[in-house]
Design a protein around this motif. Sequence first.
Motif, PDB file in Angstrom:
ATOM      1  N   GLY A  33       0.858  -1.244  -0.018  1.00 22.93           N
ATOM      2  CA  GLY A  33      -0.239   0.127   0.034  1.00 22.93           C
ATOM      3  C   GLY A  33       0.795   1.132   0.060  1.00 22.93           C
ATOM      4  N   ILE A  34       1.998   1.308  -0.890  1.00 21.03           N
ATOM      5  CA  ILE A  34       2.825   2.338  -0.596  1.00 21.03           C
ATOM      6  C   ILE A  34       3.512   2.559  -2.075  1.00 21.03           C
ATOM      7  CG2 ILE A  34       5.203   3.120  -0.062  1.00 21.03           C
ATOM      8  CD1 ILE A  34       4.945   0.785   2.180  1.00 21.03           C
ATOM      9  N   THR A  35       3.308   3.981  -2.436  1.00 22.17           N
ATOM     10  CA  THR A  35       3.821   4.564  -3.568  1.00 22.17           C
ATOM     11  C   THR A  35       5.261   5.108  -3.525  1.00 22.17           C
ATOM     12  OG1 THR A  35       1.471   4.694  -4.559  1.00 22.17           O
ATOM     13  CG2 THR A  35       3.123   6.025  -5.566  1.00 22.17           C
ATOM     14  N   ILE A  36       5.963   4.739  -4.182  1.00 25.67           N
ATOM     15  CA  ILE A  36       7.362   5.405  -4.173  1.00 25.67           C
ATOM     16  C   ILE A  36       7.488   5.800  -5.523  1.00 25.67           C
ATOM     17  CG2 ILE A  36       9.976   4.937  -4.290  1.00 25.67           C
ATOM     18  CD1 ILE A  36       9.587   3.022  -1.755  1.00 25.67           C
ATOM     19  N   PRO A  37       7.917   7.029  -5.943  1.00 26.70           N
ATOM     20  CA  PRO A  37       7.978   7.975  -7.159  1.00 26.70           C
ATOM     21  C   PRO A  37       8.868   6.922  -8.058  1.00 26.70           C
ATOM     22  CG  PRO A  37       8.115   9.347  -5.527  1.00 26.70           C
ATOM     23  CD  PRO A  37       7.936   8.090  -4.754  1.00 26.70           C
ATOM     24  N   ALA A  38       8.485   6.671  -9.393  1.00 25.47           N
ATOM     25  CA  ALA A  38       9.310   5.881 -10.270  1.00 25.47           C
ATOM     26  C   ALA A  38      11.125   6.360 -10.276  1.00 25.47           C
ATOM     27  CB  ALA A  38       8.794   5.909 -11.664  1.00 25.47           C
ATOM     28  N   GLU A  39      11.247   7.663 -10.040  1.00 18.00           N
ATOM     29  CA  GLU A  39      12.538   8.048 -10.231  1.00 18.00           C
ATOM     30  C   GLU A  39      13.144   7.511  -9.027  1.00 18.00           C
ATOM     31  OE1 GLU A  39      10.141  11.421  -8.963  1.00 18.00           O
ATOM     32  OE2 GLU A  39       9.932  10.088 -10.082  1.00 18.00           O
ATOM     33  N   ARG A  40      12.517   6.971  -8.119  1.00 14.07           N
ATOM     34  CA  ARG A  40      13.559   6.656  -6.913  1.00 14.07           C
ATOM     35  C   ARG A  40      13.581   4.921  -6.669  1.00 14.07           C
ATOM     36  NH1 ARG A  40      13.166  10.353  -1.509  1.00 14.07           N
ATOM     37  NH2 ARG A  40      12.985  12.493  -2.651  1.00 14.07           N
ATOM     38  N   ILE A  41      13.118   4.350  -7.959  1.00 14.45           N
ATOM     39  CA  ILE A  41      13.327   2.971  -8.012  1.00 14.45           C
ATOM     40  C   ILE A  41      14.176   2.634  -8.926  1.00 14.45           C
ATOM     41  CG2 ILE A  41      12.147   0.535  -8.561  1.00 14.45           C
ATOM     42  CD1 ILE A  41       9.527   1.886  -7.324  1.00 14.45           C
ATOM     43  N   TYR A  42      15.426   2.141  -8.777  1.00 20.64           N
ATOM     44  CA  TYR A  42      16.444   1.805  -9.541  1.00 20.64           C
ATOM     45  C   TYR A  42      16.518   0.137  -9.699  1.00 20.64           C
ATOM     46  CZ  TYR A  42      18.261   6.519  -9.335  1.00 20.64           C
ATOM     47  OH  TYR A  42      18.485   8.023  -9.311  1.00 20.64           O
ATOM     48  N   GLY A  43      15.951  -0.172 -10.716  1.00 24.56           N
ATOM     49  CA  GLY A  43      15.818  -1.722 -11.014  1.00 24.56           C
ATOM     50  C   GLY A  43      16.683  -2.015 -12.014  1.00 24.56           C
ATOM     51  N   LEU A  44      16.523  -3.502 -12.318  1.00 19.05           N
ATOM     52  CA  LEU A  44      17.173  -4.071 -13.228  1.00 19.05           C
ATOM     53  C   LEU A  44      17.486  -3.218 -14.714  1.00 19.05           C
ATOM     54  CD1 LEU A  44      18.789  -6.833 -14.057  1.00 19.05           C
ATOM     55  CD2 LEU A  44      16.779  -7.579 -15.004  1.00 19.05           C
ATOM     56  N   GLY A  45      18.650  -2.943 -15.241  1.00 20.86           N
ATOM     57  CA  GLY A  45      18.938  -2.342 -16.328  1.00 20.86           C
ATOM     58  C   GLY A  45      19.398  -0.839 -16.004  1.00 20.86           C
ATOM     59  N   THR A  46      19.498  -0.589 -14.722  1.00 26.13           N
ATOM     60  CA  THR A  46      19.970   0.956 -14.416  1.00 26.13           C
ATOM     61  C   THR A  46      21.238   1.098 -14.127  1.00 26.13           C
ATOM     62  OG1 THR A  46      19.134   0.689 -11.900  1.00 26.13           O
ATOM     63  CG2 THR A  46      17.533   1.738 -13.691  1.00 26.13           C
ATOM     64  N   GLY A  47      22.024  -0.063 -14.133  1.00 22.96           N
ATOM     65  CA  GLY A  47      23.367  -0.126 -13.918  1.00 22.96           C
ATOM     66  C   GLY A  47      23.808  -0.887 -12.503  1.00 22.96           C
ATOM     67  N   PRO A  48      25.186  -1.283 -12.450  1.00 21.29           N
ATOM     68  CA  PRO A  48      25.490  -1.662 -11.034  1.00 21.29           C
ATOM     69  C   PRO A  48      25.026  -1.082  -9.925  1.00 21.29           C
ATOM     70  CG  PRO A  48      27.370  -2.070 -12.894  1.00 21.29           C
ATOM     71  CD  PRO A  48      26.173  -1.155 -13.316  1.00 21.29           C
ATOM     72  N   LYS A  49      24.817  -1.670  -8.822  1.00 26.49           N
ATOM     73  CA  LYS A  49      24.406  -1.153  -7.553  1.00 26.49           C
ATOM     74  C   LYS A  49      25.582   0.003  -7.318  1.00 26.49           C
ATOM     75  CE  LYS A  49      21.262  -4.480  -5.845  1.00 26.49           C
ATOM     76  NZ  LYS A  49      20.947  -5.241  -4.548  1.00 26.49           N
ATOM     77  N   VAL A  50      26.811  -0.245  -7.521  1.00 28.84           N
ATOM     78  CA  VAL A  50      27.898   0.607  -6.927  1.00 28.84           C
ATOM     79  C   VAL A  50      27.706   1.952  -7.837  1.00 28.84           C
ATOM     80  CG1 VAL A  50      30.443   1.147  -7.358  1.00 28.84           C
ATOM     81  CG2 VAL A  50      29.635  -1.043  -6.562  1.00 28.84           C
ATOM     82  N   LYS A  51      27.182   1.738  -9.087  1.00 25.90           N
ATOM     83  CA  LYS A  51      27.040   2.997  -9.877  1.00 25.90           C
ATOM     84  C   LYS A  51      25.945   3.879  -9.634  1.00 25.90           C
ATOM     85  CE  LYS A  51      30.813   2.255 -12.570  1.00 25.90           C
ATOM     86  NZ  LYS A  51      31.923   2.938 -12.437  1.00 25.90           N
ATOM     87  N   VAL A  52      24.935   2.996  -9.083  1.00 17.11           N
ATOM     88  CA  VAL A  52      23.657   3.785  -8.411  1.00 17.11           C
ATOM     89  C   VAL A  52      24.096   4.685  -7.226  1.00 17.11           C
ATOM     90  CG1 VAL A  52      21.288   3.649  -7.708  1.00 17.11           C
ATOM     91  CG2 VAL A  52      21.976   2.103  -9.798  1.00 17.11           C
ATOM     92  N   LEU A  53      24.740   4.157  -6.521  1.00 17.00           N
ATOM     93  CA  LEU A  53      25.197   4.635  -5.233  1.00 17.00           C
ATOM     94  C   LEU A  53      25.968   5.948  -5.374  1.00 17.00           C
ATOM     95  CD1 LEU A  53      26.113   1.739  -2.600  1.00 17.00           C
ATOM     96  CD2 LEU A  53      23.602   2.879  -3.240  1.00 17.00           C
ATOM     97  N   GLN A  54      26.909   5.665  -6.337  1.00 14.03           N
ATOM     98  CA  GLN A  54      27.712   6.940  -6.751  1.00 14.03           C
ATOM     99  C   GLN A  54      26.607   8.141  -7.576  1.00 14.03           C
ATOM    100  OE1 GLN A  54      30.323   5.259  -9.766  1.00 14.03           O
ATOM    101  NE2 GLN A  54      31.881   5.002  -7.987  1.00 14.03           N
ATOM    102  N   GLN A  55      25.811   7.633  -8.282  1.00 15.76           N
ATOM    103  CA  GLN A  55      24.746   8.527  -8.639  1.00 15.76           C
ATOM    104  C   GLN A  55      23.967   9.570  -7.661  1.00 15.76           C
ATOM    105  OE1 GLN A  55      21.987   7.142 -11.903  1.00 15.76           O
ATOM    106  NE2 GLN A  55      23.561   5.553 -12.550  1.00 15.76           N
ATOM    107  N   LEU A  56      23.404   8.701  -6.629  1.00 16.77           N
ATOM    108  CA  LEU A  56      22.651   9.056  -5.586  1.00 16.77           C
ATOM    109  C   LEU A  56      23.450  10.161  -4.651  1.00 16.77           C
ATOM    110  CD1 LEU A  56      20.901   5.774  -4.226  1.00 16.77           C
ATOM    111  CD2 LEU A  56      19.865   7.936  -5.650  1.00 16.77           C
ATOM    112  N   GLN A  57      24.689   9.770  -4.346  1.00 18.38           N
ATOM    113  CA  GLN A  57      25.660  10.733  -3.439  1.00 18.38           C
ATOM    114  C   GLN A  57      25.647  12.088  -4.203  1.00 18.38           C
ATOM    115  OE1 GLN A  57      28.921   8.310  -2.012  1.00 18.38           O
ATOM    116  NE2 GLN A  57      30.129   9.224  -3.608  1.00 18.38           N
ATOM    117  N   ALA A  58      25.859  11.832  -5.321  1.00 19.27           N
ATOM    118  CA  ALA A  58      26.311  13.133  -6.377  1.00 19.27           C
ATOM    119  C   ALA A  58      25.222  13.996  -6.408  1.00 19.27           C
ATOM    120  CB  ALA A  58      26.834  12.772  -7.745  1.00 19.27           C
TER     121      ALA A  58
END
Length: 269
Positions: A176-201
């Motif tokens: 019963g929760i809506t998380i905006p699509a731009e806050r869900i990094y799923g398969l195809g968005t790159g390795p998790k290491v890269k996603v964490l780098q994007q988030l902190q930047a």
Amino acid sequence: MGGDLYALDFDGVLCDSCGESSASALKASRLPYSRLLQSVDSSMESWIIDQMHILRPVVETGYENLLLVRLLVELKAPSARKSSVADGLTVEAILENWMKLKPVIMEEWGEERDSLVDLFGRVRDEWMENDLSGWIGANRFYPGVADALRFASSQLYIVTTKQARFADALLRELAGITIPAERIYGLGTGPKVKVLQQLQAMPQHEGLSLHFVEDRVATLKNVIKEPALDGWNLYLGRWGYNTEREREEAESIPRIQLLDLSDFSKKLK
């Protein structure tokens, strides 16, 4: 500014999807492997589902469930064997050696990652379209997690190897929760290491304390290897898809904090 940002894995941290992923893998396996799976009766199917729960810690991306189903069939039915590794193989040996076994069987079976990803996603889509309540019901959120997400005061992001549409559907329909699509990094968005780098930047995250919660030690070790991510607090969820040996390994690594489910929910709130 202050405040906290939590990057959260999905399967094994928020949601126990093992029942659904195992059932989907069996459904999907009956398409390319129909002849091989002719020997699978209801009792063997139940055995496969049980073993898939044991083997779940080795699965990094969903398509691997199809490989595991076929390998388990080869273990139980010698007439179905097409790989060089099945003879004498045990479930415990798969659990210990999956990263070595996977490339061997994929080559011997002539499989390609992208086609398996597409097949697994297509079968899940069809299940959702034809029986949404059944698909949803094969998953469960861990106790207290839905409320923790709903009332969290921290910035929340989902960082997962699950296809984003499935994570989104479960968050909406089951929690019963809506998380905006731009806050869900799923398969195809790159390795998790890269996603964490994007988030902190991201400028809007400047000054926030950064937290990453995972259930795979290997993923956390990849983060530790990247000096640019030294500012992240790293957590291994004890309740997720990991083994006692992996939890012991995590305890020996200073950067990794082991986390209990009750403490996780308190942190988000």
